[in-house]
Scaffold this active site. Structure first.
Site, PDB file in Angstrom:
ATOM      1  N   TYR A   4      27.873  30.559  29.645  1.00 12.64           N
ATOM      2  CA  TYR A   4      28.255  30.521  31.049  1.00 12.64           C
ATOM      3  C   TYR A   4      27.091  30.010  31.903  1.00 12.64           C
ATOM      4  CZ  TYR A   4      32.635  33.234  30.646  1.00 12.64           C
ATOM      5  OH  TYR A   4      33.910  33.662  30.362  1.00 12.64           O
ATOM      6  N   ARG A  33      34.550  35.475  21.390  1.00 14.80           N
ATOM      7  CA  ARG A  33      35.918  35.759  21.851  1.00 14.80           C
ATOM      8  C   ARG A  33      36.713  36.597  20.853  1.00 14.80           C
ATOM      9  NH1 ARG A  33      35.589  34.965  27.234  1.00 14.80           N
ATOM     10  NH2 ARG A  33      34.657  32.923  27.686  1.00 14.80           N
ATOM     11  N   GLU A  69      42.673  42.586  32.118  1.00  9.06           N
ATOM     12  CA  GLU A  69      41.991  42.188  30.887  1.00  9.06           C
ATOM     13  C   GLU A  69      42.718  42.861  29.726  1.00  9.06           C
ATOM     14  OE1 GLU A  69      37.524  42.828  29.072  1.00  9.06           O
ATOM     15  OE2 GLU A  69      37.716  41.983  31.070  1.00  9.06           O
ATOM     16  N   ARG A  89      21.591  43.659  27.553  1.00  9.69           N
ATOM     17  CA  ARG A  89      22.243  43.324  26.284  1.00  9.69           C
ATOM     18  C   ARG A  89      21.701  42.003  25.733  1.00  9.69           C
ATOM     19  NH1 ARG A  89      28.727  42.645  25.863  1.00  9.69           N
ATOM     20  NH2 ARG A  89      28.287  41.226  27.597  1.00  9.69           N
ATOM     21  N   TYR A 121      27.433  44.871  36.345  1.00 11.62           N
ATOM     22  CA  TYR A 121      27.745  44.184  35.090  1.00 11.62           C
ATOM     23  C   TYR A 121      26.688  43.131  34.769  1.00 11.62           C
ATOM     24  CZ  TYR A 121      30.248  41.577  31.485  1.00 11.62           C
ATOM     25  OH  TYR A 121      30.591  40.960  30.310  1.00 11.62           O
TER      26      TYR A 121
END
Length: 343
Positions: free
Chosen positions: A212, A225, A337, A159, A152
């Site tokens: 982050y 979000r 999730e 990305r 990930y």
């Protein structure tokens, strides 16, 4: 801007989504509308193709313990579809859907960047200059790549590089889900819209993912979000909720307790879609947790699937479309999730 309440009967959704399960007839739900794209969350996967004039994405997301569903995107406008390299796509003049498959490889960052940039290039060329929603279905999501980096995190590097290279044309990162898949490789699909209709939202309970700290990888996850699709003439607003987990600030909370992680996840979504949070972003109106539909619940451990279904039955409307999948989540200590659409 003032938003009409999503339950107002006079308004319809120009872009709509629903789930079809084995034995159900899709045609009963598509009368008078055109299909913009289909995504089958099934037992095996294949590269995306065109089927009956619309993109079809087939992903390996359902094992013996979970049901197969097909997510169907429809529009009230005529649809044109096509291929561009490895991408399949459809457009209706206001909305754009495309999908691409990345085959398994030792390190993903370069192929992810190339796939994202190809999608952005096609969107831009066709006039859909605002990414609206992204799904990233990643095989062995928390396993190591050929260099020992978590898959990930490797994906997030590619990305982020794509968004960086397009930062002068794309003004904001949209809602997204990054979740595990049951086969190697990565399946990507995207929604985009015309300029001026997408508003990206953050959550007061959570650090924006793109901020982050470095402990979560060399490049932060690139998404908001949630994204609000502002209403057009005669339509209602629709809020796309990103994959949401038991994270407060940037910390995983209750790492060993599925029930408490579910409760925090639902509280995060409730805060995200609330009138108070929309007001923070300069928007009036808002939603409730019970407005969430087309809900996908990703559960790391199969033993927790019954508890997940029970939590959802309590939180959402009885007629809400809810599907649960037993797949990996983007952090090893996350057990669940949840994503969905408020309308």
């Amino acid at each position: 801007m003032t938003l009409t309440h999503p339950g107002a009967p006079a308004l319809t959704a120009a872009l709509d989504c629903f789930f079809v399960r084995p034995g159900e007839d899709e045609r009963a739900r598509t009368a008078g509308r055109q299909v913009l794209g289909r995504v089958t969350y099934g037992h095996s996967g294949r590269p995306p193709t065109l089927h009956n004039g619309a993109p079809l994405v087939r992903t390996a997301m359902a094992d013996a313990a979970t049901e197969r569903i097909t997510e169907v995107w429809t529009t009230d406008r005529p649809v044109r579809s096509g291929r561009d390299g490895g991408l399949v796509y459809a457009e209706d003049g206001e909305h754009f859907f495309c999908a691409v498959r990345i085959d398994a490889c030792g390190v993903y960052r370069d192929t992810v960047r190339q796939a994202y940039e190809a999608a952005f290039t096609l969107m831009w060329r066709l006039g859909y200059t605002e990414p609206l929603r992204m799904w990233n279905l990643v095989g062995d999501i928390t396993g190591p790549n050929a260099q020992g980096m978590e898959t990930y995190r490797d994906f997030c590097v590619g990305r982020a590089q794509a968004f960086e290279s397009w930062s002068d044309r794309i003004g904001g990162m949209p809602a997204a889900t990054g979740i595990g898949s049951l086969r190697p490789g990565i399946d990507l699909y995207f929604l985009a819209c015309r300029t001026g209709r997408a508003r990206h939202l953050e959550n007061p309970r959570q650090t924006p993912a793109h901020r982050y700290p470095a402990q979560y990888g060399p490049k932060s996850p690139s998404f908001a979000r949630a994204t609000l699709l502002e209403p057009g003439s005669g339509t209602r607003p629709v809020l796309y909720v990103s994959g949401t987990a038991s994270i407060v600030g940037d910390d995983t909370v209750h790492p060993d307790d599925f029930g408490r992680q579910c409760a925090v996840t639902l509280a995060n979504i409730e805060a995200l879609v609330s009138p108070e949070n929309l007001a923070r972003h300069g928007l009036a109106g808002g939603f409730r947790l019970a407005d969430l539909d087309c809900v996908k619940v990703y559960v790391r451990d199969a033993r927790d699937l019954p508890a997940a279904r029970a939590h959802c039955a309590e939180a959402f409307r009885a007629d809400a479309d809810v599907a649960c999948f037993n797949v990996g989540v983007c952090r090893p200590d996350l057990l669940v999730e949840i994503e969905g659409i408020c309308r």
